[in-house]
Design a protein around this motif. Structure first.
Motif, PDB file in Angstrom:
ATOM      1  N   SER A  22      46.844  38.461  19.540  1.00  0.00           N
ATOM      2  CA  SER A  22      46.034  39.163  20.347  1.00  0.00           C
ATOM      3  C   SER A  22      44.858  38.701  20.694  1.00  0.00           C
ATOM      4  CB  SER A  22      45.910  40.668  19.559  1.00  0.00           C
ATOM      5  OG  SER A  22      46.917  41.261  19.150  1.00  0.00           O
ATOM      6  N   GLY A  23      44.561  37.565  20.701  1.00  0.00           N
ATOM      7  CA  GLY A  23      43.256  36.825  21.054  1.00  0.00           C
ATOM      8  C   GLY A  23      43.248  36.938  22.826  1.00  0.00           C
ATOM      9  N   PRO A  24      44.204  36.687  23.446  1.00  0.00           N
ATOM     10  CA  PRO A  24      44.229  36.793  24.839  1.00  0.00           C
ATOM     11  C   PRO A  24      43.769  38.139  25.280  1.00  0.00           C
ATOM     12  CG  PRO A  24      46.076  35.417  24.403  1.00  0.00           C
ATOM     13  CD  PRO A  24      45.619  36.103  22.996  1.00  0.00           C
ATOM     14  N   THR A  25      44.085  39.098  24.646  1.00  0.00           N
ATOM     15  CA  THR A  25      43.792  40.436  25.163  1.00  0.00           C
ATOM     16  C   THR A  25      42.466  40.781  24.802  1.00  0.00           C
ATOM     17  OG1 THR A  25      46.155  41.162  24.953  1.00  0.00           O
ATOM     18  CG2 THR A  25      44.651  42.912  25.025  1.00  0.00           C
ATOM     19  N   ALA A  26      42.037  40.394  23.570  1.00  0.00           N
ATOM     20  CA  ALA A  26      40.630  40.371  22.947  1.00  0.00           C
ATOM     21  C   ALA A  26      39.589  39.886  23.956  1.00  0.00           C
ATOM     22  CB  ALA A  26      40.579  39.971  21.516  1.00  0.00           C
ATOM     23  N   ALA A  27      40.181  38.661  24.475  1.00  0.00           N
ATOM     24  CA  ALA A  27      39.253  37.640  25.112  1.00  0.00           C
ATOM     25  C   ALA A  27      39.095  38.346  26.843  1.00  0.00           C
ATOM     26  CB  ALA A  27      39.860  36.359  25.437  1.00  0.00           C
ATOM     27  N   PHE A  28      40.187  39.089  27.133  1.00  0.00           N
ATOM     28  CA  PHE A  28      39.987  39.794  28.251  1.00  0.00           C
ATOM     29  C   PHE A  28      39.057  40.836  28.274  1.00  0.00           C
ATOM     30  CE2 PHE A  28      41.260  43.718  30.481  1.00  0.00           C
ATOM     31  CZ  PHE A  28      41.160  43.237  31.749  1.00  0.00           C
ATOM     32  N   LEU A  29      39.004  41.734  27.190  1.00  0.00           N
ATOM     33  CA  LEU A  29      38.078  42.847  26.714  1.00  0.00           C
ATOM     34  C   LEU A  29      36.607  42.185  26.683  1.00  0.00           C
ATOM     35  CD1 LEU A  29      37.564  45.750  26.328  1.00  0.00           C
ATOM     36  CD2 LEU A  29      38.013  45.038  23.747  1.00  0.00           C
ATOM     37  N   VAL A  30      36.496  41.313  26.024  1.00  0.00           N
ATOM     38  CA  VAL A  30      35.238  40.535  26.022  1.00  0.00           C
ATOM     39  C   VAL A  30      34.446  40.305  27.400  1.00  0.00           C
ATOM     40  CG1 VAL A  30      33.912  38.755  25.116  1.00  0.00           C
ATOM     41  CG2 VAL A  30      35.377  39.871  23.516  1.00  0.00           C
ATOM     42  N   ARG A  31      35.361  39.609  28.108  1.00  0.00           N
ATOM     43  CA  ARG A  31      34.896  39.181  29.463  1.00  0.00           C
ATOM     44  C   ARG A  31      34.478  40.392  30.403  1.00  0.00           C
ATOM     45  NH1 ARG A  31      39.329  35.897  29.274  1.00  0.00           N
ATOM     46  NH2 ARG A  31      40.589  37.180  30.665  1.00  0.00           N
ATOM     47  N   ARG A  32      35.003  41.494  30.205  1.00  0.00           N
ATOM     48  CA  ARG A  32      34.977  42.719  31.023  1.00  0.00           C
ATOM     49  C   ARG A  32      33.559  43.385  30.558  1.00  0.00           C
ATOM     50  NH1 ARG A  32      34.136  44.124  35.112  1.00  0.00           N
ATOM     51  NH2 ARG A  32      36.268  43.201  35.759  1.00  0.00           N
ATOM     52  N   LEU A  33      33.436  43.241  29.128  1.00  0.00           N
ATOM     53  CA  LEU A  33      32.207  43.846  28.440  1.00  0.00           C
ATOM     54  C   LEU A  33      31.056  43.190  28.737  1.00  0.00           C
ATOM     55  CD1 LEU A  33      33.658  45.229  25.099  1.00  0.00           C
ATOM     56  CD2 LEU A  33      33.094  46.397  27.306  1.00  0.00           C
ATOM     57  N   GLU A  35      30.471  41.131  31.275  1.00  0.00           N
ATOM     58  CA  GLU A  35      30.216  41.109  32.601  1.00  0.00           C
ATOM     59  C   GLU A  35      29.263  42.291  33.207  1.00  0.00           C
ATOM     60  OE1 GLU A  35      32.797  39.596  36.346  1.00  0.00           O
ATOM     61  OE2 GLU A  35      33.523  41.430  35.163  1.00  0.00           O
ATOM     62  N   SER A  36      29.371  43.624  32.364  1.00  0.00           N
ATOM     63  CA  SER A  36      29.112  44.677  32.900  1.00  0.00           C
ATOM     64  C   SER A  36      27.552  44.908  31.853  1.00  0.00           C
ATOM     65  CB  SER A  36      29.899  45.861  33.036  1.00  0.00           C
ATOM     66  OG  SER A  36      30.557  45.968  31.599  1.00  0.00           O
ATOM     67  N   THR A  37      27.935  44.490  30.606  1.00  0.00           N
ATOM     68  CA  THR A  37      26.708  45.126  29.758  1.00  0.00           C
ATOM     69  C   THR A  37      25.770  43.903  29.604  1.00  0.00           C
ATOM     70  OG1 THR A  37      28.057  43.997  27.575  1.00  0.00           O
ATOM     71  CG2 THR A  37      28.313  46.457  28.179  1.00  0.00           C
ATOM     72  N   GLY A  38      26.121  42.831  29.843  1.00  0.00           N
ATOM     73  CA  GLY A  38      25.086  41.489  29.299  1.00  0.00           C
ATOM     74  C   GLY A  38      25.152  41.378  27.874  1.00  0.00           C
ATOM     75  N   TYR A  39      25.757  41.989  27.207  1.00  0.00           N
ATOM     76  CA  TYR A  39      25.642  41.691  25.734  1.00  0.00           C
ATOM     77  C   TYR A  39      26.450  40.511  25.523  1.00  0.00           C
ATOM     78  CZ  TYR A  39      24.226  46.600  25.315  1.00  0.00           C
ATOM     79  OH  TYR A  39      23.428  47.893  25.541  1.00  0.00           O
ATOM     80  N   LEU A 102      37.484  54.956  29.128  1.00  0.00           N
ATOM     81  CA  LEU A 102      36.578  55.913  28.203  1.00  0.00           C
ATOM     82  C   LEU A 102      35.020  55.550  28.321  1.00  0.00           C
ATOM     83  CD1 LEU A 102      38.651  56.154  25.040  1.00  0.00           C
ATOM     84  CD2 LEU A 102      38.452  57.939  26.693  1.00  0.00           C
ATOM     85  N   LEU A 103      34.762  54.347  28.674  1.00  0.00           N
ATOM     86  CA  LEU A 103      33.389  53.945  28.930  1.00  0.00           C
ATOM     87  C   LEU A 103      32.819  54.396  30.292  1.00  0.00           C
ATOM     88  CD1 LEU A 103      33.850  50.309  27.468  1.00  0.00           C
ATOM     89  CD2 LEU A 103      32.084  51.775  26.649  1.00  0.00           C
ATOM     90  N   PRO A 104      31.468  54.478  30.450  1.00  0.00           N
ATOM     91  CA  PRO A 104      30.887  54.740  31.833  1.00  0.00           C
ATOM     92  C   PRO A 104      31.642  53.878  32.790  1.00  0.00           C
ATOM     93  CG  PRO A 104      29.048  54.505  30.108  1.00  0.00           C
ATOM     94  CD  PRO A 104      30.476  53.998  29.442  1.00  0.00           C
ATOM     95  N   PRO A 105      31.606  54.567  34.005  1.00  0.00           N
ATOM     96  CA  PRO A 105      32.308  53.855  35.201  1.00  0.00           C
ATOM     97  C   PRO A 105      31.689  52.471  35.203  1.00  0.00           C
ATOM     98  CG  PRO A 105      32.042  56.057  35.681  1.00  0.00           C
ATOM     99  CD  PRO A 105      31.151  55.839  34.268  1.00  0.00           C
ATOM    100  N   ALA A 106      30.310  52.452  35.008  1.00  0.00           N
ATOM    101  CA  ALA A 106      29.606  51.142  35.284  1.00  0.00           C
ATOM    102  C   ALA A 106      30.429  49.647  34.638  1.00  0.00           C
ATOM    103  CB  ALA A 106      28.327  51.238  35.099  1.00  0.00           C
ATOM    104  N   VAL A 107      31.151  50.089  33.680  1.00  0.00           N
ATOM    105  CA  VAL A 107      32.000  49.071  33.148  1.00  0.00           C
ATOM    106  C   VAL A 107      32.677  48.075  33.953  1.00  0.00           C
ATOM    107  CG1 VAL A 107      34.070  50.168  32.424  1.00  0.00           C
ATOM    108  CG2 VAL A 107      33.036  48.498  30.911  1.00  0.00           C
ATOM    109  N   PHE A 108      33.281  48.689  34.978  1.00  0.00           N
ATOM    110  CA  PHE A 108      33.839  47.941  35.825  1.00  0.00           C
ATOM    111  C   PHE A 108      33.048  47.305  36.877  1.00  0.00           C
ATOM    112  CE2 PHE A 108      36.528  51.381  34.510  1.00  0.00           C
ATOM    113  CZ  PHE A 108      37.412  50.781  34.019  1.00  0.00           C
ATOM    114  N   SER A 109      31.544  47.219  36.874  1.00  0.00           N
ATOM    115  CA  SER A 109      30.837  46.434  37.540  1.00  0.00           C
ATOM    116  C   SER A 109      30.939  44.898  37.399  1.00  0.00           C
ATOM    117  CB  SER A 109      29.220  46.848  37.347  1.00  0.00           C
ATOM    118  OG  SER A 109      28.437  46.142  38.046  1.00  0.00           O
ATOM    119  N   SER A 110      30.586  43.953  38.529  1.00  0.00           N
ATOM    120  CA  SER A 110      30.621  42.600  38.487  1.00  0.00           C
ATOM    121  C   SER A 110      29.250  42.091  37.935  1.00  0.00           C
ATOM    122  CB  SER A 110      31.384  42.126  39.494  1.00  0.00           C
ATOM    123  OG  SER A 110      30.472  42.280  40.565  1.00  0.00           O
TER     124      SER A 110
END
Length: 168
Positions: A22-33, A35-39, A102-110
């Protein structure tokens, strides 16, 4: 869907754990988070455990309910952990889409959005598609789309858990 009390707070210390497949799916989630959170969210591979990891998001195909089918998943959000379990990688990917929704819509911000409280409501979701074929057709022969526009369309149809792209 079953709502629970509380929320899971995504912070700079949150990590995403997954089994090896499941590493590639986890990497996708991490990239998205990221990008928008800066964490500086990190990924880790879990070799043995198939249970929750405190303070983390855990994606796995281990011990998944096969009756969910190839594209189904179970998403359990607790106040101290998130577990996303699916029989296949496709189901895991669709579960990640639900988690993002389920997260705030800002999660889709680039861009990094710093004024957002990154909380996921505590829920238990068991989901699978009603229809095997869920598609979208893009007609570029009558209207030209550049590469970035086509990629945005693909991201959007993935968000809606469509599984077939017809490119005319």
């Amino acid at each position: 869907v079953q709502r629970r009390e509380g929320v899971f707070q995504i912070t700079a210390g949150t990590s995403v754990h997954s089994d090896l497949k499941s590493g590639p799916t986890a990497a996708f989630l991490v990239r998205r988070l990221r990008e928008s959170t800066g964490y500086p969210i990190k990924t880790e591979t879990q070799w043995v455990s198939s249970g929750p990891v405190m303070g983390a998001i855990f994606l796995t195909t281990k011990d998944a309910d096969a009756s969910l089918g190839a594209e189904g998943y179970e998403l359990s959000v607790f106040t101290n952990a998130i577990v996303l379990r699916a029989p296949t990688q496709a189901g895991l990917f669709y579960g990640v889409q639900t988690l993002l929704q389920l997260l705030p819509p800002a999660v889709f911000s680039s861009n990094v959005v710093s004024s957002v409280n990154w909380q996921v409501p505590a829920v238990e979701i068991r989901d699978w598609p009603r229809f095997k074929w869920r598609g979208f057709m893009l007609d570029v022969s009558r209207h030209f789309y550049n590469k970035a526009e086509v990629e945005k369309v693909l991201d959007t149809i993935a968000l809606y858990k469509m599984n077939t792209f017809h490119w005319h």
